[in-house]
Design a protein around this motif. Sequence first.
Motif, PDB file in Angstrom:
ATOM      1  N   SER A 153     -48.476 -48.641   4.362  1.00 51.86           N
ATOM      2  CA  SER A 153     -48.858 -47.729   3.299  1.00 51.86           C
ATOM      3  C   SER A 153     -49.866 -46.765   3.906  1.00 51.86           C
ATOM      4  O   SER A 153     -50.954 -47.165   4.319  1.00 51.86           O
ATOM      5  N   TRP A 186     -51.380 -51.413  -2.985  1.00 51.95           N
ATOM      6  CA  TRP A 186     -50.936 -50.091  -2.552  1.00 51.95           C
ATOM      7  C   TRP A 186     -51.579 -48.971  -3.348  1.00 51.95           C
ATOM      8  O   TRP A 186     -51.235 -47.814  -3.199  1.00 51.95           O
ATOM      9  N   SER A 231     -55.253 -46.875   4.504  1.00 53.25           N
ATOM     10  CA  SER A 231     -53.955 -47.265   5.048  1.00 53.25           C
ATOM     11  C   SER A 231     -53.905 -48.779   5.176  1.00 53.25           C
ATOM     12  O   SER A 231     -54.849 -49.411   5.645  1.00 53.25           O
ATOM     13  N   GLN A 275     -41.636 -34.672 -10.587  1.00 56.37           N
ATOM     14  CA  GLN A 275     -42.944 -35.269 -10.344  1.00 56.37           C
ATOM     15  C   GLN A 275     -43.021 -36.005  -9.016  1.00 56.37           C
ATOM     16  O   GLN A 275     -44.080 -36.092  -8.414  1.00 56.37           O
ATOM     17  N   PHE A 276     -41.910 -36.560  -8.567  1.00 56.33           N
ATOM     18  CA  PHE A 276     -41.911 -37.379  -7.363  1.00 56.33           C
ATOM     19  C   PHE A 276     -41.128 -36.767  -6.216  1.00 56.33           C
ATOM     20  O   PHE A 276     -40.537 -37.464  -5.414  1.00 56.33           O
ATOM     21  N   SER A 277     -41.136 -35.446  -6.115  1.00 59.29           N
ATOM     22  CA  SER A 277     -40.427 -34.805  -5.009  1.00 59.29           C
ATOM     23  C   SER A 277     -41.230 -34.968  -3.725  1.00 59.29           C
ATOM     24  O   SER A 277     -42.437 -35.196  -3.743  1.00 59.29           O
ATOM     25  N   ARG A 307     -44.553 -53.505   6.545  1.00 58.69           N
ATOM     26  CA  ARG A 307     -44.663 -52.441   5.548  1.00 58.69           C
ATOM     27  C   ARG A 307     -45.981 -51.711   5.777  1.00 58.69           C
ATOM     28  O   ARG A 307     -47.030 -52.336   5.851  1.00 58.69           O
ATOM     29  N   GLY A 311     -41.845 -36.714   0.258  1.00 56.80           N
ATOM     30  CA  GLY A 311     -41.800 -38.028   0.889  1.00 56.80           C
ATOM     31  C   GLY A 311     -42.746 -39.014   0.256  1.00 56.80           C
ATOM     32  O   GLY A 311     -43.467 -38.700  -0.696  1.00 56.80           O
ATOM     33  N   THR A 312     -42.734 -40.187   0.798  1.00 59.46           N
ATOM     34  CA  THR A 312     -43.598 -41.253   0.324  1.00 59.46           C
ATOM     35  C   THR A 312     -44.487 -41.731   1.459  1.00 59.46           C
ATOM     36  O   THR A 312     -44.169 -41.539   2.623  1.00 59.46           O
ATOM     37  N   GLY A 313     -45.575 -42.333   1.125  1.00 61.14           N
ATOM     38  CA  GLY A 313     -46.482 -42.867   2.136  1.00 61.14           C
ATOM     39  C   GLY A 313     -46.260 -44.345   2.373  1.00 61.14           C
ATOM     40  O   GLY A 313     -47.029 -44.987   3.078  1.00 61.14           O
ATOM     41  N   LEU A 314     -45.207 -44.918   1.797  1.00 59.74           N
ATOM     42  CA  LEU A 314     -44.899 -46.334   1.961  1.00 59.74           C
ATOM     43  C   LEU A 314     -43.551 -46.461   2.649  1.00 59.74           C
ATOM     44  O   LEU A 314     -42.563 -45.915   2.180  1.00 59.74           O
ATOM     45  N   PHE A 315     -43.536 -47.153   3.787  1.00 58.70           N
ATOM     46  CA  PHE A 315     -42.259 -47.368   4.452  1.00 58.70           C
ATOM     47  C   PHE A 315     -42.275 -48.691   5.196  1.00 58.70           C
ATOM     48  O   PHE A 315     -43.325 -49.272   5.453  1.00 58.70           O
TER      49      PHE A 315
END
Length: 95
Positions: free
Chosen positions: A75, A40, A45, A5-7, A73, A9-13
């Motif tokens: 998002s 978030w 953004s 389900q979470f494969s 941080r 990248g992420t939009g939070l760094f």
Amino acid sequence: MAVKQFSGGTGLFSFELHGGAAAVERFMDSLQIFKIGVNWGGYESLVYSPGLGIHPAQTTRTEYETRLEHTIRLSVGLEETADLMEDVFQALDCI
């Protein structure tokens, strides 16, 4: 199940800026698209610095808390990627 389900990248760094709280403030104030916020869950953004929550009168800090003053941080929301990148680059030029 979570891996499927979470494969991807992420939009939070997060990243750290040299120059302390002053550089973080200049960076955040220079952003045009990213809005300051901690929710978030939206589509826009957002930018936040966990160091903002450290009271200025707090004179003793752990190494971890000191690093928070330099931390940004981001998002990433649904805006155009090129516009977001341009916003970050122009804000970096301001510090």
